[in-house]
Design a protein around this motif. Sequence first.
Motif, mmCIF file in Angstrom:
data_model
loop_
_atom_site.group_PDB
_atom_site.id
_atom_site.type_symbol
_atom_site.label_atom_id
_atom_site.label_comp_id
_atom_site.label_asym_id
_atom_site.label_seq_id
_atom_site.Cartn_x
_atom_site.Cartn_y
_atom_site.Cartn_z
ATOM 1 N N SER A 62 0.825 -1.216 0.000
ATOM 2 C CA SER A 62 0.000 0.000 0.000
ATOM 3 C C SER A 62 0.850 1.253 0.000
ATOM 4 O O SER A 62 0.380 2.334 -0.363
ATOM 5 C CB SER A 62 -0.927 0.015 1.223
ATOM 6 O OG SER A 62 -0.174 0.140 2.417
ATOM 7 N N LEU A 63 2.135 1.151 0.401
ATOM 8 C CA LEU A 63 3.004 2.316 0.422
ATOM 9 C C LEU A 63 3.333 2.816 -0.980
ATOM 10 O O LEU A 63 3.796 3.931 -1.151
ATOM 11 C CB LEU A 63 4.301 1.988 1.157
ATOM 12 C CG LEU A 63 4.162 1.819 2.681
ATOM 13 C CD1 LEU A 63 5.472 1.348 3.249
ATOM 14 C CD2 LEU A 63 3.717 3.098 3.337
ATOM 15 N N ALA A 64 3.100 1.979 -1.980
ATOM 16 C CA ALA A 64 3.393 2.394 -3.348
ATOM 17 C C ALA A 64 2.479 3.533 -3.787
ATOM 18 O O ALA A 64 2.814 4.304 -4.672
ATOM 19 C CB ALA A 64 3.245 1.211 -4.299
ATOM 20 N N ASP A 65 1.329 3.664 -3.157
ATOM 21 C CA ASP A 65 0.383 4.722 -3.499
ATOM 22 C C ASP A 65 -0.186 5.306 -2.211
ATOM 23 O O ASP A 65 -1.323 5.030 -1.845
ATOM 24 C CB ASP A 65 -0.735 4.172 -4.386
ATOM 25 C CG ASP A 65 -1.679 5.289 -4.861
ATOM 26 O OD1 ASP A 65 -1.239 6.456 -4.858
ATOM 27 O OD2 ASP A 65 -2.822 4.977 -5.218
ATOM 28 N N PRO A 66 0.620 6.075 -1.462
ATOM 29 C CA PRO A 66 0.170 6.579 -0.175
ATOM 30 C C PRO A 66 -1.023 7.512 -0.326
ATOM 31 O O PRO A 66 -1.260 8.092 -1.371
ATOM 32 C CB PRO A 66 1.398 7.328 0.360
ATOM 33 C CG PRO A 66 2.204 7.664 -0.848
ATOM 34 C CD PRO A 66 1.970 6.550 -1.814
ATOM 35 N N ALA A 67 -1.776 7.620 0.743
ATOM 36 C CA ALA A 67 -2.980 8.443 0.732
ATOM 37 C C ALA A 67 -2.642 9.895 0.436
ATOM 38 O O ALA A 67 -1.553 10.388 0.743
ATOM 39 C CB ALA A 67 -3.675 8.333 2.083
ATOM 40 N N SER A 68 -3.595 10.592 -0.168
ATOM 41 C CA SER A 68 -3.433 12.021 -0.391
ATOM 42 C C SER A 68 -3.496 12.755 0.941
ATOM 43 O O SER A 68 -3.944 12.210 1.962
ATOM 44 C CB SER A 68 -4.541 12.534 -1.312
ATOM 45 O OG SER A 68 -5.787 12.507 -0.632
ATOM 46 N N LEU A 69 -3.083 14.021 0.950
ATOM 47 C CA LEU A 69 -3.206 14.813 2.170
ATOM 48 C C LEU A 69 -4.659 14.934 2.601
ATOM 49 O O LEU A 69 -4.958 14.919 3.802
ATOM 50 C CB LEU A 69 -2.600 16.204 1.962
ATOM 51 C CG LEU A 69 -1.086 16.327 2.099
ATOM 52 C CD1 LEU A 69 -0.651 17.767 1.858
ATOM 53 C CD2 LEU A 69 -0.601 15.860 3.467
ATOM 54 N N ALA A 70 -5.583 15.038 1.651
ATOM 55 C CA ALA A 70 -6.993 15.111 2.017
ATOM 56 C C ALA A 70 -7.437 13.827 2.707
ATOM 57 O O ALA A 70 -8.170 13.864 3.704
ATOM 58 C CB ALA A 70 -7.854 15.387 0.784
ATOM 59 N N ASP A 71 -6.995 12.672 2.203
ATOM 60 C CA ASP A 71 -7.318 11.402 2.851
ATOM 61 C C ASP A 71 -6.742 11.351 4.264
ATOM 62 O O ASP A 71 -7.390 10.879 5.209
ATOM 63 C CB ASP A 71 -6.748 10.234 2.048
ATOM 64 C CG ASP A 71 -7.395 10.060 0.689
ATOM 65 O OD1 ASP A 71 -8.571 10.431 0.528
ATOM 66 O OD2 ASP A 71 -6.710 9.564 -0.226
ATOM 67 N N ILE A 72 -5.513 11.836 4.410
ATOM 68 C CA ILE A 72 -4.855 11.833 5.715
ATOM 69 C C ILE A 72 -5.612 12.721 6.703
ATOM 70 O O ILE A 72 -5.851 12.350 7.858
ATOM 71 C CB ILE A 72 -3.393 12.273 5.562
ATOM 72 C CG1 ILE A 72 -2.582 11.132 4.932
ATOM 73 C CG2 ILE A 72 -2.781 12.704 6.892
ATOM 74 C CD1 ILE A 72 -1.177 11.504 4.546
ATOM 75 N N SER A 81 -13.417 19.547 12.254
ATOM 76 C CA SER A 81 -14.228 19.471 13.467
ATOM 77 C C SER A 81 -14.854 18.082 13.576
ATOM 78 O O SER A 81 -14.207 17.150 14.016
ATOM 79 C CB SER A 81 -15.295 20.567 13.468
ATOM 80 O OG SER A 81 -16.076 20.504 14.646
ATOM 81 N N THR A 82 -16.104 17.954 13.114
ATOM 82 C CA THR A 82 -16.807 16.681 13.240
ATOM 83 C C THR A 82 -17.297 16.162 11.891
ATOM 84 O O THR A 82 -18.197 15.330 11.846
ATOM 85 C CB THR A 82 -18.004 16.838 14.197
ATOM 86 O OG1 THR A 82 -18.871 17.877 13.712
ATOM 87 C CG2 THR A 82 -17.546 17.181 15.604
ATOM 88 N N ASP A 83 -16.701 16.620 10.815
ATOM 89 C CA ASP A 83 -17.060 16.157 9.478
ATOM 90 C C ASP A 83 -15.792 15.836 8.702
ATOM 91 O O ASP A 83 -15.128 16.737 8.194
ATOM 92 C CB ASP A 83 -17.869 17.236 8.746
ATOM 93 C CG ASP A 83 -18.252 16.823 7.328
ATOM 94 O OD1 ASP A 83 -17.986 15.660 6.945
ATOM 95 O OD2 ASP A 83 -18.804 17.668 6.591
ATOM 96 N N PRO A 84 -15.428 14.550 8.599
ATOM 97 C CA PRO A 84 -14.220 14.211 7.850
ATOM 98 C C PRO A 84 -14.253 14.698 6.405
ATOM 99 O O PRO A 84 -13.208 14.966 5.812
ATOM 100 C CB PRO A 84 -14.186 12.677 7.918
ATOM 101 C CG PRO A 84 -14.953 12.333 9.154
ATOM 102 C CD PRO A 84 -16.044 13.366 9.235
ATOM 103 N N GLY A 85 -15.454 14.844 5.850
ATOM 104 C CA GLY A 85 -15.565 15.316 4.471
ATOM 105 C C GLY A 85 -15.054 16.721 4.259
ATOM 106 O O GLY A 85 -14.778 17.120 3.121
ATOM 107 N N ALA A 86 -14.898 17.492 5.343
ATOM 108 C CA ALA A 86 -14.361 18.850 5.212
ATOM 109 C C ALA A 86 -12.970 18.838 4.593
ATOM 110 O O ALA A 86 -12.581 19.787 3.904
ATOM 111 C CB ALA A 86 -14.330 19.536 6.576
ATOM 112 N N ALA A 87 -12.220 17.763 4.809
ATOM 113 C CA ALA A 87 -10.858 17.684 4.267
ATOM 114 C C ALA A 87 -10.842 17.811 2.754
ATOM 115 O O ALA A 87 -9.897 18.366 2.174
ATOM 116 C CB ALA A 87 -10.212 16.367 4.684
ATOM 117 N N TYR A 88 -11.884 17.330 2.104
ATOM 118 C CA TYR A 88 -11.921 17.342 0.639
ATOM 119 C C TYR A 88 -12.399 18.684 0.087
ATOM 120 O O TYR A 88 -12.397 18.882 -1.125
ATOM 121 C CB TYR A 88 -12.798 16.198 0.138
ATOM 122 C CG TYR A 88 -12.254 14.866 0.587
ATOM 123 C CD1 TYR A 88 -11.187 14.276 -0.070
ATOM 124 C CD2 TYR A 88 -12.775 14.230 1.710
ATOM 125 C CE1 TYR A 88 -10.660 13.063 0.366
ATOM 126 C CE2 TYR A 88 -12.260 13.021 2.153
ATOM 127 C CZ TYR A 88 -11.198 12.445 1.476
ATOM 128 O OH TYR A 88 -10.670 11.250 1.918
#
Length: 267
Positions: free
Chosen positions: A80-90, A183-190
């Motif tokens: 999985s390290l070959a395609d690490p998560a984006s900053l938004a995913d993190i 805050s309380t919405d992970p979707g805010a990252a995107y």
Amino acid sequence: MQIRLATQGAPGRPNEDYAAAGTGWALVLDGATPAPGVASGCRHDVPWLVRRLAAALAARLTLADPASLADPASLADPASLADPASLADIVAGAIDETMAAHAGTCDLDNPDSPSSTVSAVRIRENALEYLVLCDSPILLRRSGGRLTLLADDRLARLADGGPLGAGAVRERRNRPGGFWVASTDPGAAYQAVRGTVRLDTVTDVALFTDGVTRLADWYGYAWPDIFARLRDTGPTGIIGLVRAAERGYPHPFGKQHDDATAVLLSR
């Protein structure tokens, strides 16, 4: 890259900012000070949220870097390290983890739950990935000296130069047409301002909370002057310049002092 950072709370108050950095990454967070009398529905204070969120982000950024792992074979799925998560995913994952840490004790449906800005950069091969969520901007110095400001100005546009009341914040936080925070919405990252630039076109990267950017917003400093002072005196020096300006010219409706944080990455 060489990394220098400094953070300083407003005099007499707990520091609600946080900064962290590691090999090839850096982040700043700025917790939102609650308005007087507003019930957050949370038993924890803003520094608790900021520290938990920063810890979750730092762990993910460290583990996403194969060079930082003593034994990559110990991972359940090293491929999985070959395609690490984006900053938004993190960031989304860190918000989700932080929510889980107090879901059993706090009302996470409360629209006034504690919140924080997030700004982060990460080096991936020959690319610099960036993310800016709310008003903690990133400043890039390109080859040749050109400066590029990466900012999320949605909150500033809503406030239109003045204070934004608690009711307006509640109605517009993490809503389309409003502004977005962690805050309380992970979707805010995107919803963050995010992208990548070629690393070989960048000589320096600076991250700030708005306790430092008031130099530009309130005190008339141009970004080239701010960056030059940062390079010459470091993050501690630029915070000292902020404090001197705050003492000499208190803002007419903003708080005189704010938590101030600066991070500088230089090649």
